[in-house]
Design an enzyme around this catalytic site. Structure first.
Site, PDB file in Angstrom:
ATOM      1  N   HIS A 219       1.445  -1.610  12.057  1.00  5.26           N
ATOM      2  CA  HIS A 219       2.875  -1.709  11.735  1.00  5.26           C
ATOM      3  C   HIS A 219       3.786  -1.120  12.797  1.00  5.26           C
ATOM      4  O   HIS A 219       5.004  -1.240  12.716  1.00  5.26           O
ATOM      5  CB  HIS A 219       3.182  -1.024  10.394  1.00  5.26           C
ATOM      6  CG  HIS A 219       3.189   0.478  10.478  1.00  5.26           C
ATOM      7  ND1 HIS A 219       2.068   1.232  10.267  1.00  5.26           N
ATOM      8  CD2 HIS A 219       4.182   1.362  10.778  1.00  5.26           C
ATOM      9  CE1 HIS A 219       2.362   2.517  10.414  1.00  5.26           C
ATOM     10  NE2 HIS A 219       3.637   2.627  10.735  1.00  5.26           N
TER      11      HIS A 219
HETATM   12  C1  UD1 Z   1       8.938   3.322   9.340  1.00  2.54           C
HETATM   13  C2  UD1 Z   1       8.971   4.497  10.289  1.00  2.54           C
HETATM   14  C3  UD1 Z   1       7.595   4.714  10.894  1.00  2.54           C
HETATM   15  C4  UD1 Z   1       6.548   4.866   9.818  1.00  2.54           C
HETATM   16  C5  UD1 Z   1       6.622   3.669   8.861  1.00  2.54           C
HETATM   17  C6  UD1 Z   1       5.684   3.899   7.714  1.00  2.54           C
HETATM   18  C7  UD1 Z   1      11.109   4.811  11.466  1.00  2.54           C
HETATM   19  C8  UD1 Z   1      11.815   4.677  12.757  1.00  2.54           C
HETATM   20  N1  UD1 Z   1       9.902   4.235  11.394  1.00  2.54           N
HETATM   21  O1  UD1 Z   1       8.611   2.168  10.108  1.00  2.54           O
HETATM   22  O2  UD1 Z   1       7.610   5.921  11.654  1.00  2.54           O
HETATM   23  O3  UD1 Z   1       5.291   4.908  10.420  1.00  2.54           O
HETATM   24  O4  UD1 Z   1       7.944   3.545   8.347  1.00  2.54           O
HETATM   25  O5  UD1 Z   1       5.367   2.743   7.038  1.00  2.54           O
HETATM   26  O6  UD1 Z   1      11.629   5.404  10.560  1.00  2.54           O
HETATM   27  N2  UD1 Z   1      10.448  -3.796   5.158  1.00  2.54           N
HETATM   28  C9  UD1 Z   1      10.344  -4.505   3.998  1.00  2.54           C
HETATM   29  N3  UD1 Z   1      10.276  -3.823   2.826  1.00  2.54           N
HETATM   30  C10 UD1 Z   1      10.304  -2.463   2.759  1.00  2.54           C
HETATM   31  C11 UD1 Z   1      10.412  -1.751   3.949  1.00  2.54           C
HETATM   32  C12 UD1 Z   1      10.485  -2.421   5.155  1.00  2.54           C
HETATM   33  O7  UD1 Z   1      10.330  -5.733   4.003  1.00  2.54           O
HETATM   34  O8  UD1 Z   1      10.224  -1.907   1.648  1.00  2.54           O
HETATM   35  C13 UD1 Z   1      10.484  -4.553   6.449  1.00  2.54           C
HETATM   36  C14 UD1 Z   1      11.893  -4.942   6.864  1.00  2.54           C
HETATM   37  O9  UD1 Z   1      11.815  -6.177   7.486  1.00  2.54           O
HETATM   38  C15 UD1 Z   1      12.245  -3.880   7.880  1.00  2.54           C
HETATM   39  C16 UD1 Z   1      10.895  -3.594   8.529  1.00  2.54           C
HETATM   40  O10 UD1 Z   1       9.953  -3.722   7.479  1.00  2.54           O
HETATM   41  O11 UD1 Z   1      13.197  -4.306   8.819  1.00  2.54           O
HETATM   42  C17 UD1 Z   1      10.795  -2.228   9.165  1.00  2.54           C
HETATM   43  O12 UD1 Z   1      11.118  -1.192   8.225  1.00  2.54           O
HETATM   44  P1  UD1 Z   1      11.648   0.238   8.726  1.00  2.54           P
HETATM   45  O13 UD1 Z   1      11.754   1.164   7.574  1.00  2.54           O
HETATM   46  O14 UD1 Z   1      12.856   0.067   9.567  1.00  2.54           O
HETATM   47  O15 UD1 Z   1      10.540   0.731   9.719  1.00  2.54           O
HETATM   48  P2  UD1 Z   1       8.958   0.728   9.572  1.00  2.54           P
HETATM   49  O16 UD1 Z   1       8.409  -0.216  10.571  1.00  2.54           O
HETATM   50  O17 UD1 Z   1       8.589   0.575   8.158  1.00  2.54           O
HETATM   51  N1  UDP Z   2      -1.181   3.345   2.656  1.00  7.53           N
HETATM   52  C1  UDP Z   2      -1.254   2.804   1.373  1.00  7.53           C
HETATM   53  N2  UDP Z   2      -1.339   1.443   1.252  1.00  7.53           N
HETATM   54  C2  UDP Z   2      -1.370   0.611   2.314  1.00  7.53           C
HETATM   55  C3  UDP Z   2      -1.308   1.174   3.615  1.00  7.53           C
HETATM   56  C4  UDP Z   2      -1.201   2.547   3.752  1.00  7.53           C
HETATM   57  O1  UDP Z   2      -1.246   3.533   0.379  1.00  7.53           O
HETATM   58  O2  UDP Z   2      -1.445  -0.612   2.116  1.00  7.53           O
HETATM   59  C5  UDP Z   2      -1.060   4.803   2.798  1.00  7.53           C
HETATM   60  C6  UDP Z   2      -2.148   5.439   3.623  1.00  7.53           C
HETATM   61  O3  UDP Z   2      -3.280   5.721   2.822  1.00  7.53           O
HETATM   62  C7  UDP Z   2      -1.456   6.690   4.138  1.00  7.53           C
HETATM   63  C8  UDP Z   2      -0.017   6.245   4.321  1.00  7.53           C
HETATM   64  O4  UDP Z   2       0.131   5.075   3.516  1.00  7.53           O
HETATM   65  O5  UDP Z   2      -1.502   7.724   3.162  1.00  7.53           O
HETATM   66  C9  UDP Z   2       0.269   5.917   5.754  1.00  7.53           C
HETATM   67  O6  UDP Z   2       1.513   5.295   5.846  1.00  7.53           O
HETATM   68  P1  UDP Z   2       1.920   4.327   7.039  1.00  7.53           P
HETATM   69  O7  UDP Z   2       0.714   3.805   7.712  1.00  7.53           O
HETATM   70  O8  UDP Z   2       2.869   3.348   6.477  1.00  7.53           O
HETATM   71  O9  UDP Z   2       2.787   5.272   7.978  1.00  7.53           O
HETATM   72  P2  UDP Z   2       2.477   6.347   9.110  1.00  7.53           P
HETATM   73  O10 UDP Z   2       1.487   7.306   8.584  1.00  7.53           O
HETATM   74  O11 UDP Z   2       2.015   5.616  10.319  1.00  7.53           O
HETATM   75  O12 UDP Z   2       3.807   6.956   9.386  1.00  7.53           O
END
Ligand code: UD1
Ligand code: UDP
Length: 385
Positions: A219
Site C-alpha cells: 500500500h
Molecule cells: C496511510 C498512511 C500510511 C499508513 C497507511 C495505513 C499517511 C500519509 N499515510 O496511507 O502511513 O501506512 O495509512 O494503511 O497518512 N482509501 C479508501 N478507503 C479508506 C481509506 C483510504 O478508499 O477507508 C483510499 C482512497 O483512495 C485514498 C487512498 O486510499 O485516497 C489513500 O488513503 P490515505 O489515508 O491518504 O493514505 P494511505 O495510503 O491509506
Molecule cells: N491489517 C489488517 N487487515 C488487513 C491488512 C492489515 O488487520 O487486511 C493489520 C495488520 O495486521 C497490522 C496493521 O493492519 O496490524 C498494519 O496496517 P497497515 O499495513 O495498513 O499500515 P502500516 O503499519 O504500514 O502503517
C-alpha cells in the site's frame, strides 16, 4: 483523573489504540479517562469500524470525517477540527500513534495550544524524507513531551537528534522524556493470538494449507503510484506463485485496489486475475490477518506493522521497500529489503525457502506489556507534573 484525548485515523492506529484502551479500561480506569478522536482518515468499514467492533475499542467520542484528499487539504481539515475540540474540551495530554497525517495534524494542533503530546512509536526513522511518514514522525517527536519508543534503535535515533535520555522533571515540550517501552503491537499480537486462532475461519474459507502460502500486502504510495515499481512487485509475485506452485493471499488496501489495473500492463493484470493461486481479497479483519500471518510460509510487504507481525510470529519477511525503520528485523536475518525489484524479490524468496540464512527472533519488541508500562508512565507524569 487524568483526561487524555487519543487521536487516531488510519487502520494501524486504530489497532495500536486497542492495546492502550484495553489497559486503561482494565487497570487504570480510576486514574485515566480516555476520549477518542477519530479524524476519519480511514473510513471504509473494513479499514475502520470493524476494528472497533472486533477489538472492543470504545466508539469514538469525536469523528471529524475528513476522508481522503490531497495531503495539504486533508491535514488542514484535520488540524482545524482537532483544534476546535481541544479548545472546547482541553485534556491534560493527547496520545498520538505512529506517523500518519492524523499524527502530524494532532501534533501541530496540540502543541500550538500548549497541550502536551504523548507519542507512541517515537524515534523510528527511515532516513528517507521523500516518505510523508518520515516528516510526520520527526515533527511529532519534536512536538512531544513524552516519547515512547518501541525499540532501542528508536531511542538511539532520538539521541542522535539531540534528545537527552536523562532529563529530569518537570517534563515539557522543551524538556521531553524519552522512554524505551516495547511495542504495543506486540502486546496485541500476543493478547489476541489464541482468540484469533479460534475465531477466524479464513484459512478454511480460502482453502489454504498451513505453511504453503505467501501473504502479501502492498500500500505504500511510492509503490502504488509508480507503474514500474508496482509492475515489478506483481511480476515477482505472479512468477513465484507459478513457479513454486504456491498460493498467494493479498488482502488489498483500497489505495492499491484503486490503482492496480491502471498501473500494471494488461497482460500482467489478466495473468494475476486468471491465476487461481493468487487470491486478491478485500482488507481482512485483524483476527483474520494475524491468523493468516501465523499460518503463512512467508510474508511479503511494504507495511510497517505487517513487517513486525511477521517477526512476532517468526515468519521470514520480504520487505518491498528501499529501507526499513525496523532494523532489528534485518539484524536477525528475519527480513530482506528488496525494494520494488523483481529479481531481488525472487532471490529473497529463494533465500528464505531454501533456508540459506540462519534466522533468529530474539524478543526485541518488549515483553507484551508495553501498554501497562506506558499507562503507568502517564500516571506518574501527569499526577506529579
Ligand atoms: C496511510 C498512511 C500510511 C499508513 C497507511 C495505513 C499517511 C500519509 N499515510 O496511507 O502511513 O501506512 O495509512 O494503511 O497518512 N482509501 C479508501 N478507503 C479508506 C481509506 C483510504 O478508499 O477507508 C483510499 C482512497 O483512495 C485514498 C487512498 O486510499 O485516497 C489513500 O488513503 P490515505 O489515508 O491518504 O493514505 P494511505 O495510503 O491509506
Ligand atoms: N491489517 C489488517 N487487515 C488487513 C491488512 C492489515 O488487520 O487486511 C493489520 C495488520 O495486521 C497490522 C496493521 O493492519 O496490524 C498494519 O496496517 P497497515 O499495513 O495498513 O499500515 P502500516 O503499519 O504500514 O502503517
Amino acid at each position: 483523573m487524568i483526561k487524555i484525548i487519543t487521536i487516531i485515523g488510519a487502520r494501524p492506529q486504530i489497532i495500536k489504540a486497542a492495546a492502550i484502551s484495553r489497559t486503561i479500561h482494565n487497570k487504570f480506569s480510576s486514574s485515566i479517562h480516555e476520549f477518542i478522536l477519530h479524524t476519519g482518515q480511514h473510513y471504509d468499514d473494513n479499514m475502520s469500524k470493524f476494528f472497533f467492533d472486533e477489538l472492543n475499542i470504545p466508539k469514538p467520542d469525536f469523528n471529524l470525517n475528513v476522508g481522503s484528499s490531497v495531503h495539504g487539504q486533508q491535514i488542514a481539515n484535520m488540524i482545524s477540527g482537532i483544534e476546535q475540540i481541544l479548545i472546547d474540551q482541553p485534556p491534560h495530554a493527547v496520545i498520538l500513534y505512529g506517523d500518519t497525517n492524523s499524527t502530524l495534524a494532532g501534533a501541530l494542533a496540540a502543541s500550538r495550544l500548549y497541550i502536551p503530546v504523548i507519542h507512541i512509536e517515537a524515534g523510528l526513522r527511515s532516513y528517507n524524507k521523500t516518505m510523508p511518514e518520515e516528516i510526520n514522525r520527526i515533527v511529532c517527536d519534536h512536538s512531544s513531551t513524552l516519547l515512547f519508543s518501541p525499540t532501542l534503535t528508536g531511542i538511539q535515533n532520538l539521541i542522535k537528534e539531540g534528545f537527552n535520555p536523562e532529563t529530569k522533571p518537570p517534563f515539557n515540550i522543551d524538556n521531553p522524556k524519552i522512554v524505551h517501552c516495547g511495542d504495543v503491537m506486540y502486546d496485541n499480537s500476543m493478547y489476541y493470538a489464541t482468540q484469533a486462532g479460534k475465531n477466524s475461519q479464513i484459512i478454511d474459507v480460502l482453502g489454504l494449507t498451513t505453511n504453503r502460502f505467501l501473504l502479501v500486502t502492498v500500500h505504500r504510495d511510492n509503490n502504488t503510484d509508480n507503474p514500474e515499481r508496482l509492475t515489478a512487485i506483481f511480476y515477482a509475485i505472479n512468477k513465484i506463485a507459478q513457479e513454486e506452485d504456491l498460493d498467494v493471499v493479498i488482502p488489498m488496501h483500497p489505495r492499491t485496489s484503486g490503482l492496480l489495473e491502471k498501473q500494471v500492463p494488461p497482460a500482467l493484470y489478466n495473468s494475476l486475475m486468471n491465476n487461481i493461486r493468487i487470491r486478491i481479497i478485500h482488507p481482512v479483519s485483524y483476527f483474520d490477518m494475524i491468523n493468516l500471518e501465523k499460518q503463512s510460509l512467508m510474508i511479503l510487504t511494504d507495511s510497517g506493522g505487517v513487517q513486525k507481525e511477521a517477526y512476532f510470529f517468526k515468519k521470514p519477511c520480504i520487505i518491498i521497500r528501499q529501507e526499513t525503520e525496523w532494523k532489528e528485523i534485518i539484524d536477525n536475518n528475519a527480513g530482506i529489503v528488496t525494494d520494488a525489484n523483481e529479481e531481488k524479490i525472487i532471490n529473497a524468496y529463494k533465500t528464505f525457502s531454501q533456508n540459506k540464512k540462519r534466522i533468529s527472533f530474539p524478543p526485541v519488541f518488549g515483553d507484551g506489556h508495553a501498554s501497562k508500562f506506558i499507562c503507568q508512565e502517564i500516571v506518574n507524569l501527569f499526577s506529579n507534573n
